[in-house]
Design a protein around this motif. Structure first.
Motif, PDB file in Angstrom:
ATOM      1  N   ARG A   3       3.232  12.298  12.829  1.00  0.00           N
ATOM      2  CA  ARG A   3       2.382  11.166  13.204  1.00  0.00           C
ATOM      3  C   ARG A   3       2.206  10.192  12.054  1.00  0.00           C
ATOM      4  NH1 ARG A   3       1.939  10.003  18.083  1.00  0.00           N
ATOM      5  NH2 ARG A   3       0.873  11.900  18.741  1.00  0.00           N
ATOM      6  N   LEU A   4       1.996  10.692  10.851  1.00  0.00           N
ATOM      7  CA  LEU A   4       1.809   9.794   9.706  1.00  0.00           C
ATOM      8  C   LEU A   4       3.099   9.059   9.365  1.00  0.00           C
ATOM      9  CD1 LEU A   4      -0.526  11.992   7.490  1.00  0.00           C
ATOM     10  CD2 LEU A   4      -1.120   9.872   8.680  1.00  0.00           C
ATOM     11  N   ARG A   5       4.238   9.705   9.581  1.00  0.00           N
ATOM     12  CA  ARG A   5       5.512   9.002   9.361  1.00  0.00           C
ATOM     13  C   ARG A   5       5.716   7.917  10.417  1.00  0.00           C
ATOM     14  NH1 ARG A   5       8.515  14.182   7.293  1.00  0.00           N
ATOM     15  NH2 ARG A   5       8.385  13.738   5.069  1.00  0.00           N
ATOM     16  N   GLU A   6       5.172   8.143  11.587  1.00  0.00           N
ATOM     17  CA  GLU A   6       5.256   7.136  12.652  1.00  0.00           C
ATOM     18  C   GLU A   6       4.369   5.934  12.325  1.00  0.00           C
ATOM     19  OE1 GLU A   6       4.717   7.047  17.542  1.00  0.00           O
ATOM     20  OE2 GLU A   6       3.861   8.680  16.359  1.00  0.00           O
ATOM     21  N   ILE A   7       3.198   6.189  11.760  1.00  0.00           N
ATOM     22  CA  ILE A   7       2.251   5.114  11.456  1.00  0.00           C
ATOM     23  C   ILE A   7       2.660   4.343  10.200  1.00  0.00           C
ATOM     24  CG2 ILE A   7      -0.161   4.600  10.864  1.00  0.00           C
ATOM     25  CD1 ILE A   7      -0.901   7.174  12.446  1.00  0.00           C
ATOM     26  N   TYR A   8       3.120   5.080   9.177  1.00  0.00           N
ATOM     27  CA  TYR A   8       3.469   4.460   7.886  1.00  0.00           C
ATOM     28  C   TYR A   8       4.930   4.766   7.545  1.00  0.00           C
ATOM     29  CZ  TYR A   8      -1.662   4.789   7.559  1.00  0.00           C
ATOM     30  OH  TYR A   8      -3.012   4.724   7.813  1.00  0.00           O
ATOM     31  N   PRO A   9       5.889   4.246   8.320  1.00  0.00           N
ATOM     32  CA  PRO A   9       7.289   4.677   8.167  1.00  0.00           C
ATOM     33  C   PRO A   9       7.885   4.450   6.790  1.00  0.00           C
ATOM     34  CG  PRO A   9       7.120   2.719   9.563  1.00  0.00           C
ATOM     35  CD  PRO A   9       5.736   3.225   9.373  1.00  0.00           C
ATOM     36  N   GLN A  10       7.560   3.359   6.116  1.00  0.00           N
ATOM     37  CA  GLN A  10       8.143   3.085   4.807  1.00  0.00           C
ATOM     38  C   GLN A  10       7.237   3.494   3.660  1.00  0.00           C
ATOM     39  OE1 GLN A  10      11.361   2.715   4.530  1.00  0.00           O
ATOM     40  NE2 GLN A  10      11.609   0.619   3.866  1.00  0.00           N
ATOM     41  N   GLY A  11       5.970   3.749   3.953  1.00  0.00           N
ATOM     42  CA  GLY A  11       5.036   3.953   2.854  1.00  0.00           C
ATOM     43  C   GLY A  11       4.411   5.320   2.778  1.00  0.00           C
ATOM     44  N   PHE A  12       4.903   6.297   3.567  1.00  0.00           N
ATOM     45  CA  PHE A  12       4.293   7.624   3.583  1.00  0.00           C
ATOM     46  C   PHE A  12       5.166   8.621   2.847  1.00  0.00           C
ATOM     47  CE2 PHE A  12       4.023  11.850   5.562  1.00  0.00           C
ATOM     48  CZ  PHE A  12       2.705  12.156   5.246  1.00  0.00           C
ATOM     49  N   TYR A  13       4.532   9.414   1.978  1.00  0.00           N
ATOM     50  CA  TYR A  13       5.246  10.445   1.228  1.00  0.00           C
ATOM     51  C   TYR A  13       4.454  11.741   1.266  1.00  0.00           C
ATOM     52  CZ  TYR A  13       7.776   6.415  -0.590  1.00  0.00           C
ATOM     53  OH  TYR A  13       8.517   5.270  -0.692  1.00  0.00           O
ATOM     54  N   LEU A  14       5.137  12.815   1.642  1.00  0.00           N
ATOM     55  CA  LEU A  14       4.515  14.132   1.683  1.00  0.00           C
ATOM     56  C   LEU A  14       4.947  14.932   0.459  1.00  0.00           C
ATOM     57  CD1 LEU A  14       2.824  16.216   3.281  1.00  0.00           C
ATOM     58  CD2 LEU A  14       4.958  16.942   4.392  1.00  0.00           C
TER      59      LEU A  14
ATOM     60  N   GLU B 219       0.850  -1.178   0.000  1.00  0.00           N
ATOM     61  CA  GLU B 219       0.000   0.000   0.000  1.00  0.00           C
ATOM     62  C   GLU B 219       0.896   1.241   0.000  1.00  0.00           C
ATOM     63  OE1 GLU B 219      -3.712  -0.328   2.553  1.00  0.00           O
ATOM     64  OE2 GLU B 219      -2.545  -2.005   3.322  1.00  0.00           O
ATOM     65  N   LEU B 220       0.295   2.381  -0.256  1.00  0.00           N
ATOM     66  CA  LEU B 220       1.048   3.616  -0.424  1.00  0.00           C
ATOM     67  C   LEU B 220       0.200   4.761   0.122  1.00  0.00           C
ATOM     68  CD1 LEU B 220       3.583   4.853  -1.778  1.00  0.00           C
ATOM     69  CD2 LEU B 220       2.326   4.856  -3.933  1.00  0.00           C
ATOM     70  N   VAL B 221       0.823   5.644   0.905  1.00  0.00           N
ATOM     71  CA  VAL B 221       0.078   6.752   1.500  1.00  0.00           C
ATOM     72  C   VAL B 221       0.756   8.072   1.116  1.00  0.00           C
ATOM     73  CG1 VAL B 221      -0.786   7.807   3.626  1.00  0.00           C
ATOM     74  CG2 VAL B 221      -0.613   5.311   3.450  1.00  0.00           C
ATOM     75  N   PHE B 222       0.032   8.897   0.376  1.00  0.00           N
ATOM     76  CA  PHE B 222       0.498  10.243   0.051  1.00  0.00           C
ATOM     77  C   PHE B 222      -0.281  11.246   0.893  1.00  0.00           C
ATOM     78  CE2 PHE B 222       1.402   8.130  -4.053  1.00  0.00           C
ATOM     79  CZ  PHE B 222       2.725   8.516  -4.240  1.00  0.00           C
ATOM     80  N   ALA B 223       0.368  12.351   1.210  1.00  0.00           N
ATOM     81  CA  ALA B 223      -0.338  13.500   1.769  1.00  0.00           C
ATOM     82  C   ALA B 223       0.135  14.726   1.016  1.00  0.00           C
ATOM     83  CB  ALA B 223      -0.072  13.645   3.264  1.00  0.00           C
ATOM     84  N   LEU B 224      -0.760  15.665   0.818  1.00  0.00           N
ATOM     85  CA  LEU B 224      -0.434  16.904   0.120  1.00  0.00           C
ATOM     86  C   LEU B 224      -0.439  18.055   1.112  1.00  0.00           C
ATOM     87  CD1 LEU B 224      -2.681  16.546  -3.076  1.00  0.00           C
ATOM     88  CD2 LEU B 224      -0.379  15.660  -2.683  1.00  0.00           C
TER      89      LEU B 224
ATOM     90  N   TYR C  29      -3.486   5.743  -0.989  1.00  0.00           N
ATOM     91  CA  TYR C  29      -4.354   6.693  -0.310  1.00  0.00           C
ATOM     92  C   TYR C  29      -3.759   8.086  -0.479  1.00  0.00           C
ATOM     93  CZ  TYR C  29      -5.689   2.291   1.879  1.00  0.00           C
ATOM     94  OH  TYR C  29      -6.073   0.982   2.090  1.00  0.00           O
ATOM     95  N   VAL C  30      -4.585   9.054  -0.812  1.00  0.00           N
ATOM     96  CA  VAL C  30      -4.118  10.428  -0.997  1.00  0.00           C
ATOM     97  C   VAL C  30      -4.859  11.311   0.001  1.00  0.00           C
ATOM     98  CG1 VAL C  30      -3.831  12.348  -2.587  1.00  0.00           C
ATOM     99  CG2 VAL C  30      -3.691   9.990  -3.444  1.00  0.00           C
TER     100      VAL C  30
END
Length: 617
Positions: free
Chosen positions: A243-254, A123-128, A230-231
């Motif tokens: 917090r999001l980097r803590e939850i999704y350490p390998q899969g979060f990109y801002l 899975e992959l999590v982006f935030a803008l 997820y975007v």
């Protein structure tokens, strides 16, 4: 099959107090008991589910002991671990439901791919993040189109729609003016952070929303969704990013989305019909409300992994986002731009700083050739700054005594500031003024912004001084710095003939643009003077792959992700296709404890195979 205990953690431990082992409070929704015999019990308080793992016979023994303790009735181990179902009435506020799932050694076999880089369903999590008036929907659309073509499903999470209404009651209703809607949502976000006492509350809500959309297995545990992105739109506070980097350490990109202030102002006033005064109010408020729980986009933006720019050229924006995605999915032919490379070196230089406040790095380049680096630190005699060296007497790597600030035990700038404040307070008190009221006035003033008493040479000056020592030209050069230069450095940058400055983190205290409006232009060069007009020094935000992800994504061998290949055995260039490539850095649906279990299973199977060969099997 279910095993549930719905009492408290304390009740659960009391029930099992006769079972020897080590308890681990892994997180709010996972408690674990490990026994000396190799059994592992996991309890998930939110659902009450229990699962068992470990080596035989320790796992079976633990299962039987737990069932006996919870039901009050001994349970014999069933041959082959055949599940049994039994419902037991509530006991001391706890409900127990059995059957018992058992994660045997065989259950790890199908997961061995997690440790062999065969897993490609991440899975992959982006935030803008973007300032108010930034057209984030353009970036969302580009992400959605590309990811779907690469075989991913895409789910959009809107903080204003999917999170805030669940925690704040008074939010703008439909039919409100656009100004009222935006201002009301800012108020609601502030209220959520203030009343919860957690500035990451909206990020927690986004993660909770994602979790609520997951299907559950027979034990009530949420399931991984293969190849799903997820975007999240959009973040406004540094704690949300953390917090999001803590939850999704390998899969979060801002992704930080730049849009110059004029463009955002025009969008708010022309596209959204907001008055000029109210548009400026929203822009100022969004940037930094100077409240712990307020909007702090300026303090959050620089934490991005990637930076893109909306400048009216949609093809340019599309190419920038596509390049990021191709890099994430292992395109081996995406290499750094010079700006990305130089900024990474500036970031690397910053890591050498021992400054007590912050680490800042800088690089001077002329004609795309790096000529000097710098970091904020104390200068040493005969040029340069301090570096730790090995002490031949102690055989330790040490700093020079009385050299850097930490060796002296104080920040001289802060000490001198306090001396000035104390002197003012003493004089005020002698003239009959209220000491505490004067202190309040001083604390509200900018006296704390003074920097002239510091011993540290700023990173930009360190880089320029290095150029001077080695007689490297600076005329027409570019200075890359991790933080916007202060006004003291800015005048030397202008005087040194630098024509372009690229920065990531803003520096609110800087008066560079105000003091040197005759020679400094803040923003992208194409917004003002023509590119060939060197009368103005352009201070522009960084665009591209940020230093945070540089090594993992650009290294073909040494990063955390899988290695990439550029040629086949015949020496021919290999073709890369997005739909046939996996995410370079996979976010595994397993904890390190799960992976230890998988590793043990793989090891035991290998050991058995070796034993059979040794026995002639």
């Amino acid at each position: 099959m279910n095993v549930r205990f719905t009492g408290s953690y304390e009740e659960f431990r009391e029930k099992l107090q006769h079972i020897s082992g080590v308890w681990r409070d892994l997180n709010p929704n996972q408690k674990q008991l490990r026994t000396p015999a190799g059994g592992v019990l996991n309890w998930y308080p939110s659902t009450g589910s229990l699962t068992f793992q470990g080596n035989s016979p320790g796992a079976e023994k633990l299962r039987d002991e737990v069932i006996a303790a919870l039901t009050g009735t001994p349970v014999d181990a069933a041959p082959g671990l055949t599940p049994q179902r039994e419902t037991v009435p509530e006991r001391h506020g706890a409900e127990v439901t059995v059957p018992v799932p058992m994660a045997t050694a065989e259950s790890g076999a199908g997961r061995s791919g997690l440790l062999q880089r065969a897993f490609s369903e991440s899975e992959l999590v982006f935030a803008l993040i973007g300032a108010v008036g930034t057209e984030l929907q353009k970036v969302r659309g580009i992400l959605d189109d590309w990811l779907r073509k690469a075989g991913y499903s895409v789910r959009q999470i809107r903080i204003t729609q999917d999170v805030i209404p669940k925690i704040v009651e008074n939010i703008p209703r439909s039919g409100s003016s656009e100004y009222d809607r935006l201002s009301g949502l800012m108020d609601a976000g502030n209220e959520a952070r203030a009343t919860s006492g957690d500035n990451s509350i909206l990020a927690l809500g986004a993660a909770a929303y994602i979790n609520s959309q997951r299907s559950k297995d027979e034990n009530g545990c949420p399931q991984h969704v293969p190849r799903c992105a997820y975007v999240i739109s959009s973040l406004k506070h540094p704690d949300e990013v953390g917090r999001l980097r803590e939850i999704y350490p390998q899969g979060f990109y801002l992704i930080g989305v730049h849009a110059d202030e004029k463009r955002r102002f025009d969008y708010l006033t022309k596209d959204k019909s907001i008055s000029d005064a109210k548009a400026n109010e929203l822009i100022d408020r969004d940037e930094n409300e100077h409240l712990p729980h307020g909007q702090r986009v300026a303090d959050t933006f620089h934490l991005s992994d990637f930076f893109v720019r909306i400048d009216g050229q949609d093809d340019h924006l599309k190419d920038s986002v596509w390049r990021i995605l191709e890099l994430l999915f292992g395109n081996p032919y995406v290499t750094p731009t010079f700006d990305e490379y130089a900024m990474f070196l500036a970031f690397a230089a910053s890591l050498s700083s021992a400054d007590l406040s912050r680490q800042v790095g800088a690089v001077v380049a002329v004609d795309e050739q790096v000529v000097a680096t710098g970091a904020n630190d104390c200068p040493r005699a005969n040029g340069g700054r301090y570096w730790p060296v090995r002490n031949p007497k102690t055989h330790r790597i040490e700093d020079q005594e009385d050299g850097r600030d930490y060796m002296r035990g104080e920040d001289s700038n802060k000490v001198e500031q306090q001396k000035i404040i104390d002197e003012i307070l003493d004089r005020a008190e002698k003239t009959g003024l209220d000491r505490e009221k004067v202190r309040e006035a001083l604390d509200a003033s900018r006296i704390r912004d003074l920097t002239e008493f510091g011993r540290v040479v700023h990173a930009e000056m360190d880089a320029l001084l290095s150029c001077g020592r080695i007689r490297a030209p600076t005329q027409g050069g570019t200075l890359y710095c991790t933080t916007f230069p202060c006004h003291n450095c800015a005048k030397h940058i202008v005087g040194a003939g630098i024509h372009r400055v690229v920065f990531i983190e803003p520096y609110e205290k800087s008066k560079a643009a105000e003091f040197h409006s005759d020679s400094i232009q803040v923003g992208f060069a194409d917004l003002g003077s023509p590119p060939d007009d060197r009368r103005m020094v352009c201070f522009e935000p960084f665009v591209g792959v940020g230093p945070r992800r540089f090594f993992d994504l650009f290294s073909i061998r040494l990063g955390s992700g899988y290695p990439v290949e550029r040629k086949n055995v015949a020496g021919r260039v290999m073709e890369w296709k997005a739909g046939q490539s996996g995410l370079r850095l996979q976010m595994l649906p397993a904890s390190y404890l799960d992976l230890e279990f998988v590793a043990g299973d793989m090891f035991n199977k290998a050991r058995s195979a070796v034993t059979e060969l040794g026995n002639g099997g």
